[in-house]
Design a protein around this motif. Structure first.
Motif, PDB file in Angstrom:
ATOM      1  N   VAL A   5       0.831  -1.209   0.000  1.00  0.00           N
ATOM      2  CA  VAL A   5       0.000   0.000   0.000  1.00  0.00           C
ATOM      3  C   VAL A   5       0.864   1.258   0.000  1.00  0.00           C
ATOM      4  CG1 VAL A   5      -1.696   1.320   1.319  1.00  0.00           C
ATOM      5  CG2 VAL A   5      -1.923  -1.157   1.128  1.00  0.00           C
ATOM      6  N   VAL A   6       1.851   1.303   0.896  1.00  0.00           N
ATOM      7  CA  VAL A   6       2.668   2.512   1.030  1.00  0.00           C
ATOM      8  C   VAL A   6       3.486   2.763  -0.232  1.00  0.00           C
ATOM      9  CG1 VAL A   6       4.567   3.567   2.310  1.00  0.00           C
ATOM     10  CG2 VAL A   6       2.745   2.383   3.539  1.00  0.00           C
ATOM     11  N   LEU A   7       4.090   1.713  -0.764  1.00  0.00           N
ATOM     12  CA  LEU A   7       4.939   1.887  -1.943  1.00  0.00           C
ATOM     13  C   LEU A   7       4.138   1.934  -3.240  1.00  0.00           C
ATOM     14  CD1 LEU A   7       7.903  -0.489  -1.004  1.00  0.00           C
ATOM     15  CD2 LEU A   7       7.725   1.985  -0.676  1.00  0.00           C
ATOM     16  N   GLY A   8       3.103   1.081  -3.343  1.00  0.00           N
ATOM     17  CA  GLY A   8       2.363   0.998  -4.600  1.00  0.00           C
ATOM     18  C   GLY A   8       1.244   2.005  -4.731  1.00  0.00           C
ATOM     19  N   LEU A   9       0.490   2.228  -3.649  1.00  0.00           N
ATOM     20  CA  LEU A   9      -0.670   3.110  -3.744  1.00  0.00           C
ATOM     21  C   LEU A   9      -0.344   4.550  -3.385  1.00  0.00           C
ATOM     22  CD1 LEU A   9      -3.729   3.358  -4.236  1.00  0.00           C
ATOM     23  CD2 LEU A   9      -4.062   2.873  -1.804  1.00  0.00           C
ATOM     24  N   ILE A  10       0.577   4.758  -2.448  1.00  0.00           N
ATOM     25  CA  ILE A  10       0.875   6.115  -1.996  1.00  0.00           C
ATOM     26  C   ILE A  10       2.110   6.687  -2.689  1.00  0.00           C
ATOM     27  CG2 ILE A  10       1.505   7.512   0.015  1.00  0.00           C
ATOM     28  CD1 ILE A  10      -0.184   5.696   1.728  1.00  0.00           C
ATOM     29  N   ALA A  11       3.215   5.957  -2.646  1.00  0.00           N
ATOM     30  CA  ALA A  11       4.462   6.506  -3.193  1.00  0.00           C
ATOM     31  C   ALA A  11       4.462   6.546  -4.716  1.00  0.00           C
ATOM     32  CB  ALA A  11       5.649   5.683  -2.687  1.00  0.00           C
ATOM     33  N   LEU A  12       3.939   5.496  -5.373  1.00  0.00           N
ATOM     34  CA  LEU A  12       4.025   5.415  -6.832  1.00  0.00           C
ATOM     35  C   LEU A  12       3.366   6.598  -7.550  1.00  0.00           C
ATOM     36  CD1 LEU A  12       4.949   3.874  -9.309  1.00  0.00           C
ATOM     37  CD2 LEU A  12       2.846   2.509  -9.184  1.00  0.00           C
ATOM     38  N   PRO A  13       2.130   6.990  -7.200  1.00  0.00           N
ATOM     39  CA  PRO A  13       1.547   8.157  -7.883  1.00  0.00           C
ATOM     40  C   PRO A  13       2.356   9.434  -7.685  1.00  0.00           C
ATOM     41  CG  PRO A  13      -0.152   6.929  -6.717  1.00  0.00           C
ATOM     42  CD  PRO A  13       1.164   6.383  -6.270  1.00  0.00           C
ATOM     43  N   LEU A  14       2.915   9.619  -6.485  1.00  0.00           N
ATOM     44  CA  LEU A  14       3.679  10.833  -6.211  1.00  0.00           C
ATOM     45  C   LEU A  14       5.009  10.829  -6.958  1.00  0.00           C
ATOM     46  CD1 LEU A  14       3.015  11.172  -2.372  1.00  0.00           C
ATOM     47  CD2 LEU A  14       1.846  12.318  -4.258  1.00  0.00           C
ATOM     48  N   VAL A  15       5.680   9.670  -6.960  1.00  0.00           N
ATOM     49  CA  VAL A  15       6.949   9.575  -7.692  1.00  0.00           C
ATOM     50  C   VAL A  15       6.718   9.743  -9.188  1.00  0.00           C
ATOM     51  CG1 VAL A  15       8.849   8.029  -8.296  1.00  0.00           C
ATOM     52  CG2 VAL A  15       8.056   8.155  -5.919  1.00  0.00           C
ATOM     53  N   ASN A  16       5.666   9.119  -9.707  1.00  0.00           N
ATOM     54  CA  ASN A  16       5.363   9.246 -11.132  1.00  0.00           C
ATOM     55  C   ASN A  16       5.040  10.700 -11.496  1.00  0.00           C
ATOM     56  OD1 ASN A  16       4.516   8.057 -13.841  1.00  0.00           O
ATOM     57  ND2 ASN A  16       2.618   9.045 -13.196  1.00  0.00           N
ATOM     58  N   LEU A  17       4.307  11.397 -10.609  1.00  0.00           N
ATOM     59  CA  LEU A  17       4.013  12.811 -10.857  1.00  0.00           C
ATOM     60  C   LEU A  17       5.300  13.615 -10.956  1.00  0.00           C
ATOM     61  CD1 LEU A  17       1.908  15.148 -10.964  1.00  0.00           C
ATOM     62  CD2 LEU A  17       2.098  15.261  -8.474  1.00  0.00           C
ATOM     63  N   LEU A  18       6.232  13.341 -10.059  1.00  0.00           N
ATOM     64  CA  LEU A  18       7.511  14.047 -10.092  1.00  0.00           C
ATOM     65  C   LEU A  18       8.278  13.753 -11.378  1.00  0.00           C
ATOM     66  CD1 LEU A  18       9.690  15.749  -8.663  1.00  0.00           C
ATOM     67  CD2 LEU A  18      10.506  13.635  -7.598  1.00  0.00           C
ATOM     68  N   VAL A  19       8.337  12.479 -11.761  1.00  0.00           N
ATOM     69  CA  VAL A  19       9.072  12.098 -12.971  1.00  0.00           C
ATOM     70  C   VAL A  19       8.439  12.708 -14.212  1.00  0.00           C
ATOM     71  CG1 VAL A  19       9.739  10.155 -14.438  1.00  0.00           C
ATOM     72  CG2 VAL A  19       9.951   9.973 -11.944  1.00  0.00           C
ATOM     73  N   ARG A  20       7.112  12.629 -14.332  1.00  0.00           N
ATOM     74  CA  ARG A  20       6.429  13.146 -15.513  1.00  0.00           C
ATOM     75  C   ARG A  20       6.564  14.666 -15.634  1.00  0.00           C
ATOM     76  NH1 ARG A  20       2.383   9.838 -17.755  1.00  0.00           N
ATOM     77  NH2 ARG A  20       2.078  11.552 -19.223  1.00  0.00           N
ATOM     78  N   SER A  21       6.783  15.340 -14.494  1.00  0.00           N
ATOM     79  CA  SER A  21       6.915  16.805 -14.556  1.00  0.00           C
ATOM     80  C   SER A  21       8.176  17.244 -15.284  1.00  0.00           C
ATOM     81  CB  SER A  21       6.902  17.389 -13.140  1.00  0.00           C
ATOM     82  OG  SER A  21       8.075  17.052 -12.426  1.00  0.00           O
ATOM     83  N   PHE A  22       9.127  16.333 -15.472  1.00  0.00           N
ATOM     84  CA  PHE A  22      10.358  16.671 -16.187  1.00  0.00           C
ATOM     85  C   PHE A  22      10.290  16.279 -17.663  1.00  0.00           C
ATOM     86  CE2 PHE A  22      11.827  16.202 -11.778  1.00  0.00           C
ATOM     87  CZ  PHE A  22      12.435  17.436 -11.600  1.00  0.00           C
ATOM     88  N   GLN A  23       9.177  15.684 -18.100  1.00  0.00           N
ATOM     89  CA  GLN A  23       9.036  15.269 -19.496  1.00  0.00           C
ATOM     90  C   GLN A  23       8.402  16.386 -20.321  1.00  0.00           C
ATOM     91  OE1 GLN A  23       6.788  11.597 -19.277  1.00  0.00           O
ATOM     92  NE2 GLN A  23       8.641  10.368 -19.492  1.00  0.00           N
TER      93      GLN A  23
END
Length: 575
Positions: A314-332
């Motif tokens: 839950v912590v890594l897949g549901l909470i961290a993944l959307p936030l990390v993906n948002l950060l990564v996509r912001s540089f594309q």
């Protein structure tokens, strides 16, 4: 000897003052403490909401309730109500099923970094709904990391986002009780031959039932009244009562339909709050009866493998993944990886999509949130102080309970209703020669109305945990109510002040529903700007929305991390 000296000194202060005068002074002080919040809520919540709803039921100066028959005769209405209830039930069930193992790992077990992970799972609860919507869209959209699941624009995406929001409510509420449960009862069951699952089911689970029920009722309220997430992820196809009120008010100016739906939503909110109040009382009694000190034990990787695995997913897949993906996509960008999206935050977007730059909107958000936090902490602190009293009479206890419920209503009543109600009532409030609709105070006042319940729920458990005999002893020695507060309540309440300020500031930063109505183009806040960027075509605007969402997420996360560090009472608050 020192006690006798204090008694004599304090008695000498009140010597010569008639008892009736002292009682009158106490009544006046408590009347002001309760009256100021009631006046604030009446002017800036009840009046706008009641006025807007009343306009939907008044035709040519006379009461007309035919709108109920018209609205309820539409199949669309029943579909919306059904979706709202189903969304609330499903989001609550999944949040509880996933949150209970998290409560065990983060509150029953000790391990290095536990404080960080407790704060980390709290961040989603205060993240702006617009940011969460953007984060999940970027994750689930075709071409995103989970695009193969084809969840973009589906009901499942909405439920996942709601669980993302409310996971910490279950973890903190259940964990706060679990951390203090006496472990000897479960150990005795194990010694008698019960398996770990049977010992949990027959001994621990009944003890946790008040906290689980309390968390479930609050989560249902949050899920059933969600606005920004549903609007961004579901649109009109999966509309709820909240989004339908917004559509009928802003796009069709159909106040009659909006009024009927507001009444329906109010019924749901009152029912949820009624259950929440009862379960909250049971939880507080259970917490008072439990051990006073923490009963946490070291984490055992083998014995705790199942709850640890669920929590990690839950912590890594549901909470961290959307936030990390948002950060990564912001540089594309269309031209490749770069900081262009962040550089564009100093502009008004493609084709001048905005009136102000994102950085200007950020400054607006910070100023507005600071003022809203000040209002929320002062008003919410007074409410918590009054509601924490324990009158001996049944009438007094009922009055306190009613006051507590009244100040929880802003949690569930449509922010759209509040915002639109502001516009039609606050042109000349109370006959004053001032138009608040053009004032910079309107947005922070609306945000404070939303934040006050969270301040109350953070401070109130701390005040209720105070032994009433301390106050009685101080009063017996002749201390005035003000001195009793300064000597007894104040220092203890201060332990939860940091967390209350953090919650109020973070919620104000991310408030979108009422602010979208009230913010002028030149004073737009960050959530409003992000929503406008999402609705504008072009890769440049979408990239700016991602970058602006990262900025807002970092701000709210930083606020909550600092609040957790400043938090003095680890058992404070429900959330």
């Amino acid at each position: 000897m020192d006690v006798d000296g204090d008694r004599l000194r304090m008695s000498s202060v009140s010597r010569g003052v008639p008892a009736a005068v002292q009682r009158g002074g106490r009544v006046l002080l408590w009347g002001l403490a309760a009256g100021l919040p009631l006046l604030f809520l009446g002017v800036f919540f009840a009046w706008p909401v009641v006025t807007l709803v009343a306009r939907g039921f008044v035709t040519d100066g006379s009461l007309d309730l035919s709108g109920f028959a018209e609205v309820f005769s539409e199949p669309r209405t029943w579909r919306i109500i059904g979706l709202t209830l189903w969304q609330g039930v499903l989001g609550t069930v999944v949040s509880v099923l996933l949150g209970v193992p998290g409560a065990y790992v983060l509150y029953r077990c000790r391990f290095r970094g536990r404080t960080f992970w407790r704060a980390f799972v709290t961040v989603p609860f205060v993240l702006p709904t617009v940011v969460v919507g953007v984060a999940f869209r970027s994750l689930l959209v075709e071409g995103g990391p989970l695009g193969f699941l084809r969840l973009d624009g589906t009901f499942g995406a909405i439920v996942l986002a709601l669980v993302f929001f409310n996971y910490s409510v279950v973890v903190r509420t259940v964990g706060g009780l679990w951390e203090h449960l006496d472990p000897r009862a479960e150990e005795a069951a194990r010694a008698l031959g019960a398996s770990p699952w049977r010992a949990f089911r027959s001994v621990t689970l009944p003890s946790l039932a008040p906290a689980i029920a309390s968390a479930a009722s609050i989560v249902f309220l949050f899920c059933a009244t969600a606005f920004g997430v549903v609007l961004v992820l579901g649109g009109i196809q999966y509309g709820t009562i909240e989004t339908e009120i917004w559509i009928q008010t802003t796009q069709f100016l159909d106040l009659r339909t909006a009024a009927v739906l507001s009444v329906v939503q109010l019924v749901v909110v009152v029912a949820a709050l009624s259950v929440a109040n009862r379960t909250r009382s049971r939880r507080e009694r259970a917490l008072n009866l439990s051990a006073a000190t923490s009963a946490a034990r070291p984490l055992r990787l083998r014995a705790d493998a199942a709850p640890l695995a669920v929590t990690a997913v839950v912590v890594l897949g549901l909470i961290a993944l959307p936030l990390v993906n948002l950060l990564v996509r912001s540089f594309q960008t269309p031209a490749g990886w770069s900081l262009a999206n962040y550089a564009n935050l100093g502009t008004t977007g493609g084709r001048n999509a905005l009136t102000v730059t994102v950085w200007e909107a950020t400054a607006n958000s910070l100023r507005t949130a600071a003022l809203a936090t000040l209002l929320a902490v002062v008003i919410g602190g007074l409410v918590a102080l009054v509601v924490s009293r324990r009158p001996r009479s049944r009438t007094g206890r009922r009055a306190i309970s009613a006051l507590d419920s009244v100040f929880m209503l802003p949690l569930g009543v449509s922010a759209v209703t509040v915002g639109f109600g502001f516009l039609i009532t606050l042109d000349r409030p109370l006959g004053l020669d001032v138009d608040l609709r053009t004032s910079g105070l309107l947005v922070p006042i609306a945000q404070a109305v939303v934040a006050i319940p969270l301040v109350v729920r953070t401070v109130l458990p701390v005040l209720r945990a105070i032994d009433p005999r301390l106050r009685e002893a101080a009063a017996t020695l002749g201390a005035s109510p003000a001195r009793v507060f300064a000597a007894v309540d104040g220092p203890i309440a201060a332990r939860s002040l940091g967390l209350a300020i953090g919650f109020a500031f973070a919620v104000s930063l991310g408030e979108f529903g009422a602010t979208s109505f009230l913010a002028r183009p030149d004073t737009a806040t960050l959530p409003v700007v992000i929503f406008r960027l999402i609705g504008r075509p072009g890769a440049e605007n979408y990239g700016m929305a991602l970058a602006a969402s990262v900025v807002l997420a970092v701000l709210t996360a930083t606020v909550m991390m600092v609040a957790e560090r400043l938090r003095g009472d680890r058992s404070a608050g429900e959330f």
